[in-house]
Structure formats: structure tokens, C-alpha cells
Design a protein around this motif. Structure first.
Motif, PDB file in Angstrom:
ATOM      1  N   THR A 144       8.775   1.577 -12.090  1.00 21.92           N
ATOM      2  CA  THR A 144       9.518   0.355 -12.412  1.00 21.92           C
ATOM      3  C   THR A 144      10.352  -0.101 -11.215  1.00 21.92           C
ATOM      4  O   THR A 144      10.344  -1.280 -10.851  1.00 21.92           O
ATOM      5  CB  THR A 144      10.422   0.592 -13.640  1.00 21.92           C
ATOM      6  OG1 THR A 144       9.595   1.003 -14.732  1.00 21.92           O
ATOM      7  CG2 THR A 144      11.185  -0.663 -14.008  1.00 21.92           C
ATOM      8  N   ARG A 145      11.044   0.835 -10.608  1.00 18.31           N
ATOM      9  CA  ARG A 145      11.890   0.514  -9.458  1.00 18.31           C
ATOM     10  C   ARG A 145      11.038   0.050  -8.269  1.00 18.31           C
ATOM     11  O   ARG A 145      11.361  -0.937  -7.610  1.00 18.31           O
ATOM     12  CB  ARG A 145      12.708   1.751  -9.080  1.00 18.31           C
ATOM     13  CG  ARG A 145      13.799   1.489  -8.087  1.00 18.31           C
ATOM     14  CD  ARG A 145      14.776   2.666  -7.997  1.00 18.31           C
ATOM     15  NE  ARG A 145      14.179   3.894  -7.560  1.00 18.31           N
ATOM     16  CZ  ARG A 145      14.459   4.510  -6.417  1.00 18.31           C
ATOM     17  NH1 ARG A 145      15.342   4.017  -5.581  1.00 18.31           N
ATOM     18  NH2 ARG A 145      13.869   5.643  -6.112  1.00 18.31           N
ATOM     19  N   ARG A 182       0.836  -1.213   0.000  1.00 15.58           N
ATOM     20  CA  ARG A 182       0.000   0.000   0.000  1.00 15.58           C
ATOM     21  C   ARG A 182       0.869   1.260   0.000  1.00 15.58           C
ATOM     22  O   ARG A 182       0.647   2.193  -0.771  1.00 15.58           O
ATOM     23  CB  ARG A 182      -0.900  -0.031   1.238  1.00 15.58           C
ATOM     24  CG  ARG A 182      -1.721   1.219   1.459  1.00 15.58           C
ATOM     25  CD  ARG A 182      -2.218   1.333   2.897  1.00 15.58           C
ATOM     26  NE  ARG A 182      -1.101   1.455   3.814  1.00 15.58           N
ATOM     27  CZ  ARG A 182      -0.921   0.696   4.902  1.00 15.58           C
ATOM     28  NH1 ARG A 182      -1.767  -0.250   5.206  1.00 15.58           N
ATOM     29  NH2 ARG A 182       0.119   0.888   5.686  1.00 15.58           N
ATOM     30  N   ASP A 183       1.876   1.273   0.880  1.00 14.67           N
ATOM     31  CA  ASP A 183       2.724   2.468   0.990  1.00 14.67           C
ATOM     32  C   ASP A 183       3.586   2.669  -0.249  1.00 14.67           C
ATOM     33  O   ASP A 183       3.838   3.808  -0.652  1.00 14.67           O
ATOM     34  CB  ASP A 183       3.587   2.398   2.251  1.00 14.67           C
ATOM     35  CG  ASP A 183       2.757   2.490   3.527  1.00 14.67           C
ATOM     36  OD1 ASP A 183       1.586   2.918   3.459  1.00 14.67           O
ATOM     37  OD2 ASP A 183       3.284   2.125   4.597  1.00 14.67           O
ATOM     38  N   MET A 184       4.030   1.562  -0.883  1.00 15.98           N
ATOM     39  CA  MET A 184       4.809   1.707  -2.111  1.00 15.98           C
ATOM     40  C   MET A 184       3.934   2.252  -3.223  1.00 15.98           C
ATOM     41  O   MET A 184       4.373   3.107  -3.996  1.00 15.98           O
ATOM     42  CB  MET A 184       5.441   0.370  -2.518  1.00 15.98           C
ATOM     43  CG  MET A 184       6.256   0.472  -3.812  1.00 15.98           C
ATOM     44  SD  MET A 184       7.570   1.743  -3.776  1.00 15.98           S
ATOM     45  CE  MET A 184       8.846   0.865  -2.897  1.00 15.98           C
ATOM     46  N   GLN A 185       2.677   1.794  -3.316  1.00 15.05           N
ATOM     47  CA  GLN A 185       1.775   2.343  -4.330  1.00 15.05           C
ATOM     48  C   GLN A 185       1.584   3.841  -4.134  1.00 15.05           C
ATOM     49  O   GLN A 185       1.558   4.605  -5.100  1.00 15.05           O
ATOM     50  CB  GLN A 185       0.423   1.617  -4.300  1.00 15.05           C
ATOM     51  CG  GLN A 185       0.469   0.245  -4.917  1.00 15.05           C
ATOM     52  CD  GLN A 185       0.944   0.285  -6.356  1.00 15.05           C
ATOM     53  OE1 GLN A 185       0.513   1.102  -7.167  1.00 15.05           O
ATOM     54  NE2 GLN A 185       1.866  -0.612  -6.680  1.00 15.05           N
ATOM     55  N   PHE A 224       9.009  -4.285  -4.665  1.00 15.30           N
ATOM     56  CA  PHE A 224       7.929  -4.999  -4.005  1.00 15.30           C
ATOM     57  C   PHE A 224       7.849  -6.449  -4.481  1.00 15.30           C
ATOM     58  O   PHE A 224       7.629  -7.359  -3.689  1.00 15.30           O
ATOM     59  CB  PHE A 224       6.593  -4.288  -4.207  1.00 15.30           C
ATOM     60  CG  PHE A 224       5.483  -4.903  -3.412  1.00 15.30           C
ATOM     61  CD1 PHE A 224       5.442  -4.763  -2.037  1.00 15.30           C
ATOM     62  CD2 PHE A 224       4.495  -5.649  -4.043  1.00 15.30           C
ATOM     63  CE1 PHE A 224       4.430  -5.348  -1.288  1.00 15.30           C
ATOM     64  CE2 PHE A 224       3.475  -6.233  -3.300  1.00 15.30           C
ATOM     65  CZ  PHE A 224       3.445  -6.082  -1.922  1.00 15.30           C
ATOM     66  N   GLY A 225       8.052  -6.672  -5.772  1.00 14.34           N
ATOM     67  CA  GLY A 225       8.056  -8.035  -6.302  1.00 14.34           C
ATOM     68  C   GLY A 225       9.146  -8.878  -5.667  1.00 14.34           C
ATOM     69  O   GLY A 225       8.947 -10.063  -5.382  1.00 14.34           O
ATOM     70  N   GLY A 226      10.306  -8.278  -5.422  1.00 17.63           N
ATOM     71  CA  GLY A 226      11.393  -8.994  -4.751  1.00 17.63           C
ATOM     72  C   GLY A 226      11.018  -9.388  -3.336  1.00 17.63           C
ATOM     73  O   GLY A 226      11.399 -10.463  -2.855  1.00 17.63           O
ATOM     74  N   LEU A 227      10.252  -8.535  -2.655  1.00 25.80           N
ATOM     75  CA  LEU A 227       9.800  -8.869  -1.301  1.00 25.80           C
ATOM     76  C   LEU A 227       8.841 -10.054  -1.335  1.00 25.80           C
ATOM     77  O   LEU A 227       8.903 -10.947  -0.487  1.00 25.80           O
ATOM     78  CB  LEU A 227       9.075  -7.679  -0.655  1.00 25.80           C
ATOM     79  CG  LEU A 227       9.857  -6.413  -0.404  1.00 25.80           C
ATOM     80  CD1 LEU A 227       8.940  -5.363   0.221  1.00 25.80           C
ATOM     81  CD2 LEU A 227      11.067  -6.662   0.458  1.00 25.80           C
TER      82      LEU A 227
END
Length: 130
Positions: free
Chosen positions: A102-103, A88-91, A108-111
Motif C-alpha cells: 500500500t505504501r 520496476r525497483d519499487m515492485q 509511486f502513484g504520487g510520483l
């Protein structure tokens, strides 16, 4: 009215708040983790450093009896995402232009697909009214 006036003399008061300024999210991309932490503590969470409770309690007229720091650790991605909200916070960071899409999505995908570790500290203050 001063908050201490709401407690009778000698009363114990317990205060607990997360100090999101202590947030750690372990990811391969350390630079994005740091940008995420900065965004979270400065923009995403209101009163992110409210964990400075002891100082606030003294200013409000209380006497500190004890202060405890308790770190909440998440090693399960689903639990960590629910409790800490990095998705949520990254969005929010992406939509507000603080982190490149992209970054941020790669971070988030790595997490979500790797080993997960995240933590922050709860500050517990027990104080009394003199």
C-alpha cells in the motif's frame, strides 16, 4: 593480469559509472523515499556504488588524471521512470517485503501524478598507466 597491464604506459583510460548510492527521488512520503533509496542501493542494483571508480582505478595500478561528478536530473516522469526505473525497483521492493504494498504503490502513484524530480550522479574518471 592486472587491469593496468592491458594499457600501454602513458595511455589514457576513461571510466564512467553511475553511483546509484547518490539516488534522490523527491516524493511527499520522505520515509518511503529513503526506504526505496536504501533498497535500490543495497538490493536492486548490482554494484550500486561502483561510482567509487577513482579508488578502484588506483588499486588496479592506474594514476588518476581527473575525476568528474556529473548529476543526471529527471523532471519528466516518463523519462525518469525509463532511466532510473523507480516503478520496476519499487515492485521488486514490494515483492521482496522491503516496502509495504500500500505504501509503495501510493509513493509511486504520487510520483506519476505530481511534480517529478529524481537524480543520481555519474562518476567519470580519466586515468593513465604510469
Amino acid at each position: 593480469m592486472r587491469p593496468a597491464a592491458a594499457a600501454r604506459p602513458g595511455a589514457l583510460v576513461g571510466l564512467v559509472e553511475p553511483d546509484r548510492d547518490t539516488l534522490v527521488v523527491d516524493a511527499e512520503d520522505l520515509e518511503t523515499s529513503r526506504d526505496f533509496n536504501r533498497h535500490t542501493s543495497e538490493k536492486a542494483v548490482r554494484h550500486a556504488t561502483v561510482g567509487r571508480l577513482a579508488r578502484s582505478a588506483v588499486r588496479a595500478g592506474f594514476r588518476i588524471e581527473t575525476t568528474i561528478a556529473n548529476t543526471r536530473v529527471s523532471t519528466d516522469f516518463a523519462d525518469g521512470d525509463h532511466a532510473l526505473g523507480p516503478g520496476r525497483d519499487m515492485q521488486q521492493a514490494i515483492s521482496e517485503g522491503h516496502i509495504d504494498r500500500t505504501r509503495g504503490e501510493a509513493w509511486f502513484g504520487g510520483l506519476a501524478h505530481g511534480p517529478f524530480y529524481a537524480s543520481f550522479t555519474f562518476v567519470i574518471v580519466v586515468c593513465s598507466r604510469p
